[in-house]
Write an enzyme that holds these catalytic residues in place. Structure first.
Site, PDB file in Angstrom:
ATOM      1  N   SER A 110       0.841  -1.195   0.000  1.00 44.23           N
ATOM      2  CA  SER A 110       0.000   0.000   0.000  1.00 44.23           C
ATOM      3  C   SER A 110       0.874   1.242   0.000  1.00 44.23           C
ATOM      4  O   SER A 110       1.994   1.236   0.523  1.00 44.23           O
ATOM      5  CB  SER A 110      -0.895   0.000   1.244  1.00 44.23           C
ATOM      6  OG  SER A 110      -1.502   1.259   1.439  1.00 44.23           O
ATOM      7  N   SER A 111       0.349   2.331  -0.536  1.00 44.79           N
ATOM      8  CA  SER A 111       1.100   3.594  -0.539  1.00 44.79           C
ATOM      9  C   SER A 111       1.279   4.163   0.859  1.00 44.79           C
ATOM     10  O   SER A 111       2.130   5.036   1.066  1.00 44.79           O
ATOM     11  CB  SER A 111       0.374   4.623  -1.412  1.00 44.79           C
ATOM     12  OG  SER A 111      -0.927   4.884  -0.900  1.00 44.79           O
ATOM     13  N   TYR A 139      -1.437  -0.583  10.192  1.00 46.27           N
ATOM     14  CA  TYR A 139      -1.562  -1.240   8.887  1.00 46.27           C
ATOM     15  C   TYR A 139      -0.297  -1.021   8.059  1.00 46.27           C
ATOM     16  O   TYR A 139       0.216  -1.953   7.428  1.00 46.27           O
ATOM     17  CB  TYR A 139      -2.786  -0.672   8.162  1.00 46.27           C
ATOM     18  CG  TYR A 139      -2.989  -1.202   6.761  1.00 46.27           C
ATOM     19  CD1 TYR A 139      -3.475  -2.480   6.550  1.00 46.27           C
ATOM     20  CD2 TYR A 139      -2.727  -0.408   5.649  1.00 46.27           C
ATOM     21  CE1 TYR A 139      -3.687  -2.972   5.269  1.00 46.27           C
ATOM     22  CE2 TYR A 139      -2.935  -0.879   4.368  1.00 46.27           C
ATOM     23  CZ  TYR A 139      -3.413  -2.158   4.178  1.00 46.27           C
ATOM     24  OH  TYR A 139      -3.612  -2.632   2.900  1.00 46.27           O
ATOM     25  N   LYS A 143       2.435  -3.742   6.443  1.00 46.96           N
ATOM     26  CA  LYS A 143       2.787  -3.809   5.028  1.00 46.96           C
ATOM     27  C   LYS A 143       4.291  -3.629   4.813  1.00 46.96           C
ATOM     28  O   LYS A 143       4.887  -4.272   3.932  1.00 46.96           O
ATOM     29  CB  LYS A 143       2.006  -2.753   4.242  1.00 46.96           C
ATOM     30  CG  LYS A 143       0.534  -3.083   4.086  1.00 46.96           C
ATOM     31  CD  LYS A 143       0.336  -4.385   3.331  1.00 46.96           C
ATOM     32  CE  LYS A 143      -1.112  -4.730   3.098  1.00 46.96           C
ATOM     33  NZ  LYS A 143      -1.295  -6.002   2.367  1.00 46.96           N
ATOM     34  N   HIS A 186     -13.217   2.437   2.026  1.00 37.37           N
ATOM     35  CA  HIS A 186     -12.330   3.506   1.585  1.00 37.37           C
ATOM     36  C   HIS A 186     -13.151   4.649   0.985  1.00 37.37           C
ATOM     37  O   HIS A 186     -14.369   4.563   0.858  1.00 37.37           O
ATOM     38  CB  HIS A 186     -11.326   2.974   0.568  1.00 37.37           C
ATOM     39  CG  HIS A 186     -10.270   2.111   1.174  1.00 37.37           C
ATOM     40  ND1 HIS A 186     -10.220   0.738   0.996  1.00 37.37           N
ATOM     41  CD2 HIS A 186      -9.208   2.419   1.968  1.00 37.37           C
ATOM     42  CE1 HIS A 186      -9.180   0.247   1.651  1.00 37.37           C
ATOM     43  NE2 HIS A 186      -8.558   1.246   2.250  1.00 37.37           N
TER      44      HIS A 186
END
Length: 327
Positions: A110-111, A139, A143, A186
């Site tokens: 994820s960014s 989170y 990641k 989201h």
């Protein structure tokens, strides 16, 4: 004839996993050579169960698209679940893959792995150079751990066992198969649902969290699937020409961003909501801007194809077909 590889897509029913399956099938991968398990069939946080699955199935490739995901509200409300479940899923799958001879694995990150104040657009070297955004730090840490798992297995076992585990870091994703939960989704699916319900209820206005000024980049999920398969299949010598030594991750973005206010107006137009849009500055904005530098992946022959306007129409059509009648 060389048989098609046996491919395990972890999270094959999720938004990204199902898009990867669609793309693989479109490219001619036989359906019987694609393996998937539902959560009821395989709990990915259970190490013993995951090891048993890999011992039985012996896949050749793994797309690790399974994850616990959600928006700002979900990340703020369930931080322990977000860090624990994601750490367990990626650690169990990556280790079991190695133990069972899987040489090619793609981890989807994820960014949010990049620092809150990273220079824009965010390049791969920005990883671990600053403080993370507080609202999704658990989170993000999970990641980052997934990236480092891939890099560590490559570093320790790559040369002797011939493994090449890679990671793709997508920007904000949307499209068919998204989660439209009223609290845990989201931003795009949340806006689609809110504007749809406001249209049906003839609400005079809709209030959006935050100031509306943060900028976000959005990538259609089928573009993400195409990028994932592209990265998985790149020859090692070509892929690693565009990454730093032992680096496993590469950015996947659309290349342009919009403000949340602009996004809200676009979603309202697609849905057909004509009321007033207001903003609630008492709610968190999150990071002020998150734009990915995808130049490395572009140099490797991939670019996003789906524009935001058409992508939003497709996403709303998916909502109407699959969610609107079953809230």
């Amino acid at each position: 004839m060389i048989p098609s590889p046996k491919i395990y897509v972890a999270g094959h029913r999720g938004m990204v996993g199902s898009a990867i399956v669609r793309h693989l099938l479109a490219q001619g991968q036989p359906a019987e050579r694609i393996v998937g398990r539902t959560h009821a069939e395989l709990d990915l946080t259970d190490q013993s169960a995951v090891r048993g699955f890999f011992t039985q199935e012996k896949p050749d490739q793994v797309y690790l698209a399974a994850a616990k995901v959600g928006g700002i509200h979900a990340n703020n409300t369930y931080p322990a679940q977000f860090i624990y479940e994601n750490l367990m899923i990626e650690a169990n799958i990556i280790d079991a893959a190695f133990r069972n001879g899987v040489r090619k694995l793609l981890f989807l990150g994820s960014s949010c792995i990049y620092p809150k104040l990273a220079a824009q657009p965010m390049c791969e070297e920005a990883l671990l150079t600053g403080t993370l955004e507080a609202t999704n730090e658990p989170y993000a840490i999970a990641k980052i751990a997934g990236i480092k798992l891939c890099e560590s297995y490559n570093r320790q076992y790559g040369e002797s066992y011939g493994i090449d585990y890679r990671s793709v870091m997508p920007t904000n994703l949307y499209g068919p198969g998204d989660n439209y939960h009223p609290e845990n989704s989201h931003v795009i699916p949340a806006l689609i649902r809110r504007f749809h319900e406001a249209k049906l209820g003839r609400a005079p206005s809709v209030a959006i969290w935050g100031t509306g000024t943060p900028r976000r980049e959005f990538l259609y999920v089928d573009d993400m699937a195409a990028a994932s398969v592209h990265v998985m299949n790149l020859p090692a010598d070509i892929y690693h020409q565009h990454t730093r030594p032992m680096q496993s991750h590469i950015n996947v973005g659309y290349g342009e961003d919009v403000t949340i206010a602009e996004l809200a107006r676009s979603v309202a137009e697609v849905v057909g909501y004509e009321g007033e849009i207001t903003f609630d500055p008492s709610k968190p904005d999150g990071t002020s801007r998150k734009l990915m530098d995808s130049s490395r992946l572009n140099a490797l022959g991939w670019r996003a194809q789906m524009g935001l306007e058409v992508g939003l129409k497709n996403a709303y059509r998916d909502f109407l077909q699959n969610c609107a009648a079953h809230p």
